[in-house]
Motif scaffolding. Structure first.
Motif, PDB file in Angstrom:
ATOM      1  N   MET A 127       0.833  -1.190   0.000  1.00  0.00           N
ATOM      2  CA  MET A 127       0.000   0.000   0.000  1.00  0.00           C
ATOM      3  C   MET A 127       0.880   1.256   0.000  1.00  0.00           C
ATOM      4  N   THR A 128       0.442   2.221  -0.754  1.00  0.00           N
ATOM      5  CA  THR A 128       1.119   3.510  -0.799  1.00  0.00           C
ATOM      6  C   THR A 128       0.484   4.441   0.227  1.00  0.00           C
ATOM      7  N   ASN A 129       1.285   4.908   1.170  1.00  0.00           N
ATOM      8  CA  ASN A 129       0.788   5.864   2.157  1.00  0.00           C
ATOM      9  C   ASN A 129       0.470   7.191   1.487  1.00  0.00           C
ATOM     10  N   ARG A 130      -0.565   7.848   1.976  1.00  0.00           N
ATOM     11  CA  ARG A 130      -0.925   9.177   1.492  1.00  0.00           C
ATOM     12  C   ARG A 130      -0.231  10.265   2.293  1.00  0.00           C
ATOM     13  N   GLY A 167      -4.566   9.467   7.018  1.00  0.00           N
ATOM     14  CA  GLY A 167      -3.562   8.647   7.679  1.00  0.00           C
ATOM     15  C   GLY A 167      -3.291   9.160   9.077  1.00  0.00           C
ATOM     16  N   HIS A 186       0.564  13.157  -2.600  1.00  0.00           N
ATOM     17  CA  HIS A 186       1.141  12.683  -1.349  1.00  0.00           C
ATOM     18  C   HIS A 186       1.413  13.902  -0.470  1.00  0.00           C
ATOM     19  N   GLU A 242       1.964   4.289  -7.885  1.00  0.00           N
ATOM     20  CA  GLU A 242       1.434   4.580  -6.552  1.00  0.00           C
ATOM     21  C   GLU A 242      -0.089   4.714  -6.583  1.00  0.00           C
ATOM     22  N   ASP A 246      -2.160   1.623  -5.990  1.00  0.00           N
ATOM     23  CA  ASP A 246      -2.066   0.911  -4.722  1.00  0.00           C
ATOM     24  C   ASP A 246      -2.197   1.851  -3.517  1.00  0.00           C
ATOM     25  N   LEU A 247      -3.064   2.854  -3.628  1.00  0.00           N
ATOM     26  CA  LEU A 247      -3.221   3.841  -2.554  1.00  0.00           C
ATOM     27  C   LEU A 247      -3.915   3.260  -1.330  1.00  0.00           C
ATOM     28  N   SER A 248      -3.466   3.680  -0.173  1.00  0.00           N
ATOM     29  CA  SER A 248      -4.130   3.274   1.056  1.00  0.00           C
ATOM     30  C   SER A 248      -5.524   3.927   1.102  1.00  0.00           C
ATOM     31  N   PRO A 249      -6.485   3.230   1.699  1.00  0.00           N
ATOM     32  CA  PRO A 249      -7.843   3.781   1.736  1.00  0.00           C
ATOM     33  C   PRO A 249      -7.921   4.981   2.690  1.00  0.00           C
TER      34      PRO A 249
END
Length: 124
Positions: free
Chosen positions: A1-4, A57, A78, A113, A116-119
């Protein structure tokens, strides 16, 4: 997962310092006007996000909420939380008496990215 959301070491150090004094924290980044657009730091529960505001996040356990309209504008970006010396527009933010202000650096997500973004979490 890609952190935002990420944070610089300086921002993390300041968050830890603020937590030692104020306990659990939260952040809110408004869409402008009266609040400005810099993130503001509050004691957890010291600010109530509006319906449909977005949590992208956490940093050091502190939820990071964004105005729903601002998120629509920046949802492909990001966020990196940083801290600067000086007084920002968020005079109610906990770092203000220390002569500091939180700031966000933005960059667009890469194509990989984005896949695969984090929700995110919406305020009900």
């Amino acid at each position: 997962m890609t952190n935002r959301l990420d944070a610089t070491e300086q921002a993390i150090a300041l968050i830890r310092e603020l937590k030692s004094v104020h306990g659990e924290l939260m952040f809110y980044q408004a869409g402008g006007c009266c609040e400005g657009t810099q993130p503001q730091c509050f004691e957890k529960g010291g600010f109530f996000p509006r319906m449909n505001d977005v949590m992208i996040g956490t940093i050091e356990g502190a939820e990071f909420w964004i105005d729903r309209d601002l998120f629509e504008y920046w949802k492909f970006s990001h966020f990196t939380l940083d801290v600067l010396d000086g007084f920002g527009p968020g005079g109610f933010s906990l770092e203000t008496p220390l002569g500091k202000t939180f700031k966000i650096h933005y960059r667009l997500f890469t194509e990989n990215e984005l896949m695969d973004l984090s929700p995110v979490k919406l305020m009900d």
